[in-house]
Enzyme design. Structure first.
Site, PDB file in Angstrom:
ATOM      1  N   ASP A 300     111.615 -15.318  63.043  1.00 34.14           N
ATOM      2  CA  ASP A 300     110.411 -14.517  62.904  1.00 34.14           C
ATOM      3  C   ASP A 300     109.416 -15.350  62.081  1.00 34.14           C
ATOM      4  OD1 ASP A 300     108.523 -12.578  63.064  1.00 34.14           O
ATOM      5  OD2 ASP A 300     109.822 -10.931  62.490  1.00 34.14           O
TER       6      ASP A 300
HETATM    7  C1  BGC Z   1     106.633  -9.930  63.426  1.00 28.60           C
HETATM    8  C2  BGC Z   1     107.137 -10.165  64.824  1.00 28.60           C
HETATM    9  C3  BGC Z   1     106.091 -10.866  65.650  1.00 28.60           C
HETATM   10  C4  BGC Z   1     105.706 -12.162  64.954  1.00 28.60           C
HETATM   11  C5  BGC Z   1     104.659 -12.977  65.689  1.00 28.60           C
HETATM   12  C6  BGC Z   1     106.080 -11.192  62.804  1.00 28.60           C
HETATM   13  O1  BGC Z   1     105.457 -10.949  61.585  1.00 28.60           O
HETATM   14  O2  BGC Z   1     107.693  -9.417  62.640  1.00 28.60           O
HETATM   15  O3  BGC Z   1     107.509  -8.957  65.417  1.00 28.60           O
HETATM   16  O4  BGC Z   1     106.573 -11.100  66.944  1.00 28.60           O
HETATM   17  O5  BGC Z   1     105.174 -11.848  63.669  1.00 28.60           O
HETATM   18  O6  BGC Z   1     103.419 -12.407  65.632  1.00 28.60           O
END
Ligand code: BGC
Length: 743
Positions: A300
């Site tokens: 993530d």
């Molecule tokens: C979120 C994810 C997301 C990623 C990319 C993160 O902060 O938890 O769900 O896909 O950012 O934007």
């Protein structure tokens, strides 16, 4: 020195170091004119191996790196600076919707890099790209997998036309605590529902082949247990027992992997001491060894680096080491891999085989997406790509089937045709922003129809619509109440539209209290003093506490965050053009303090004691609750047998009659309970569901085939399944029958 500059210098140093080593060892292969990996008639695995053996370590590590491009729409990850894109990069989080720019960047990758490896362009396409559909939680309330699949296919088509190859969706974090804002992004509180809708989403995005023109790769997230974030506060520690892991959280991911999901994203959460991003057990033992996933895992947002604040890595180097060794292939945004993996390999700490295996997986997706053979996308004008009439029609149909009629006293809905004056009141009534929900893709609130506009269109010149905002979403200003009262007094019925701002749910959208702000509750109280019928319309990313307001109104419709066509969808229900058919995929507690409250909880040791002294033990509305304008008469459940052995299939049937005046759609939610087992079981568990249309006056038979190994077994804390003889109960609606499983 600022951290950023330190990072840049250390990336530079390690890359310089690496390229010197590489040159010394003469590992730079000259790329022949027609290398095998560029030949589309060669089997993919051979192409991968051919390419892999030509790559330098630096090129490999760059493949394991994802950068961002463009302005970040996610306020939790502010990154306005446009990174200078290196052509050897593995993936770009692409926040522009220009296919032209995308092709230019891709051209750089294909032509300016030594090996010409295409980039995967990624974006959070969560509930639509430009055509915004209802949030996933709402979609689950349709109990219609085909609708979910079709909406994901539209999202894939629109986003692919902008150059997106990969979405970070579906999110399969089974909802537990409603204070956690991300409950809006999953398919409710049931593991089976998350599994089935997750599979539908994967099929919708990926279609029959990832190489097709209108498909994109899916990413199951956030692996795993993230929704147990303590106290509902985002990014916190999660205490996930083996039992809960296997019973609640693993099933949707396993189903998604079996359905062919291309990738997985690790969660931000620390799982009982080992962060999800550095968890060998979940990332390698389970995902790759047991489930045979041949795709890759992306971290993530900066979650590799997060190992430092989580207290399991002393620095970025240790974080890189722990994650790569756990089986995490791609670094989203933090550059920790790029900075440290070359050194870790040269120091002999990380085997080159580990790097090769990671790169192999990333290249595999690039080949599957057809990017080596067709790296570019068409550059069509916006009006040929977005918001096509059939997309908007689908957005309205999906929204109409997500709206849950929670209460309808004296059948106040649908509105009597004689009603000539309708008051539409509330902060949500003329809003076109918050009804889009979080993660609105590249959706624009100008494209959205407000609830008021939908109602005006529906009732046209048949009724006067008297609008007043009443108050803001929060704050203390009640000056608008006076105008609201005037609008209400002129009308025979009040449609009162309240709810949550979109940033009150979604990522980092936790709330300590799931009530609506006092000012909105006061508006309800104020208008209820007029003794006029009130239809309460709530738009929110989670069930709210309605304990102080539900009895003050005659009808309640939860419309969630319905997207672009929520206005027409709601208006259709108010007028009776649509007979509501949604049912809750999540429990509506009575009060915030009842959290966590989900239907599939365990039994109590002293069922009649230990309840709250101040509120009921029951929720306000149960999982599965949802009214219709028509009535359904349930027959008795018929079983093909009452005793079966473990190899037999049991067939259950129930006849449902539509005894009301409206054609409708009714969903059967089939639950099984196993009251006595060696490991205690939840009170009941959803095992199957089916939604069918039933015309007024007609009957329909629903059936469910119970396969013991699949439907009656349960996992232990290692994931091993057990099938025990004994009594079971099958339940649908308020009908319940017993049957016995023998050895
Ligand atoms: C979120 C994810 C997301 C990623 C990319 C993160 O902060 O938890 O769900 O896909 O950012 O934007």
């Amino acid at each position: 020195m600022a951290l950023k500059s330190k990072i840049i210098i250390s990336v530079f140093l390690s890359l310089t170091y690496l390229s010197v080593i590489a040159q010394q060892k003469e590992v730079f292969y000259k790329v022949s004119e027609n290398p095998l990996y560029k030949n589309s008639s060669i089997p993919t695995e051979q192409r991968i191996e051919d390419l892999l053996q030509r790559m330098t370590l630096e090129e490999k590590v760059l493949q394991m790196t994802q950068w961002t491009y463009g302005t970040n729409a996610n306020e939790n990850n502010i990154e306005d600076k446009m990174n200078e894109v290196r052509p050897e990069i593995g993936s770009l989080l692409y926040r522009s919707d220009s296919p032209k720019f995308r092709n230019q960047i891709q051209k750089k990758a294909m032509e300016d890099s030594r090996l010409g490896i295409p980039i995967i362009f990624a974006f959070d396409v969560i509930h639509g790209y430009r055509t915004i559909f209802p949030i996933p939680l709402a979609q689950a309330c349709t109990w219609d997998t085909e609708l979910v699949k079709r909406s994901c296919a539209v999202a894939a088509k629109e986003s692919h036309s902008a150059g997106i190859d990969w979405t970070f969706s579906p999110m399969l974090d089974v909802a537990r605590d409603l204070r956690w804002g991300r409950v809006a992004e999953a398919y409710g509180e049931d593991p089976y529902a998350n599994s089935v809708f997750g599979v539908a989403a994967v099929q919708g995005y990926q279609g029959n082949s990832l190489a097709d023109k209108y498909t994109i790769a899916a990413c199951l997230k956030h692996y795993i247990g993230y929704s147990l974030s303590e106290g509902g506060r985002d990014y916190q520690y999660t205490d996930v027992s083996g039992q809960t892991l296997w019973e609640t959280f693993m099933p949707p991911f396993e189903a998604g992997i079996k359905a062919g999901a291309a990738t997985v994203m690790s969660g931000f959460n620390d799982i009982t001491g080992t962060p999800a991003t550095a968890n060998y057990y979940t990332l390698t033992d389970v995902l790759k060894n047991q489930w045979k996933h041949d795709g890759f895992v992306v971290s993530d947002w900066e979650s590799i680096e997060n190992l430092i604040p989580q207290g399991v890595a002393k620095d970025r180097k240790e974080a890189a080491y722990k994650c790569v060794m756990a089986g995490l292939e791609m670094d989203m945004k933090s550059d920790v891999y790029l900075e440290n993996l070359p050194l870790l390999v040269s120091e002999g700490k990380v085997p080159i085989e580990t790097i090769d295996e990671a790169v192999r997986r990333i290249l595999r997706l690039k080949f599957k997406l057809g990017l080596f053979d067709n790296p570019y996308v068409e550059e069509l004008p916006d009006n040929e790509r977005y918001l096509q009439p059939e997309f908007l029609e689908l957005a309205e149909n999906v929204a109409a089937e997500t709206m849950v009629l929670l209460k309808n006293e004296n059948s106040i809905l649908p509105l009597n045709r004689m009603v000539k004056n309708i008051a539409v009141i509330g902060p949500m009534a003329n809003d076109s922003l918050h009804i889009m929900g979080s993660w609105e893709g590249i959706g624009k609130s100008d494209d959205a129809e407000t609830l008021l506009e939908g109602i005006q269109k529906e009732f046209g010149n048949k009724a006067n619509i008297n609008y007043a905002k009443g108050c803001d979403f929060d704050g203390l200003d009640s000056l608008g109440f006076a105008k609201a009262r005037i609008a209400a007094e002129k009308s025979e019925i009040i449609i009162l539209c309240i709810g949550e701002k979109r940033q009150w749910s979604g990522e980092s959208g936790s709330r300590s209290n799931i009530s609506l702000p006092a000012i909105q509750e006061e508006l309800v109280a104020e208008l209820s003093n007029l003794n006029k019928p009130i239809v309460l319309v709530i738009s929110s990313g989670r069930p709210n506490e309605l304990s102080r307001i539900h009895s003050k109104v005659d009808a309640i419709i939860e419309i969630w965050q319905p997207g672009l066509r929520g206005g027409s969808a709601l208006a259709g229900i108010l007028s009776g053009r649509t007979n509501p058919s949604a049912k809750l995929a999540i429990t509506f507690p009575l009060t915030s303090g009842q959290q966590p409250m989900y239907y599939n909880r365990r039994q109590s040791s002293r069922p009649i004691y230990g309840q709250y002294r101040d509120v009921s033990k029951d929720p306000l509305y149960d999982f599965g609750h949802g009214l219709s304008f028509t009535e359904y008469k349930y027959g008795e459940i018929q079983l093909s047998d009452t005793i079966i052995d473990k190899s037999q299939t049991l067939i259950a049937e129930i006849e449902i009659e539509n005894t009301g005046k409206f054609d409708g759609k009714e969903t059967m939610l089939w639950f099984i309970s196993d009251p006595v087992a060696n490991i205690s079981r939840p009170i009941k568990e959803l095992k199957y569901f089916e939604k069918k249309s039933i015309k007024a006056g007609e009957k329909m038979v629903y059936s469910f085939e119970i396969v013991p190994e699949r439907d009656l077994s349960y996992p232990d804390n290692t994931g091993k399944r057990h099938l025990e003889a004994g009594d079971f109960y099958l339940q649908v609606g308020n009908k319940k029958v017993k049957f016995e499983l023998v050895d």
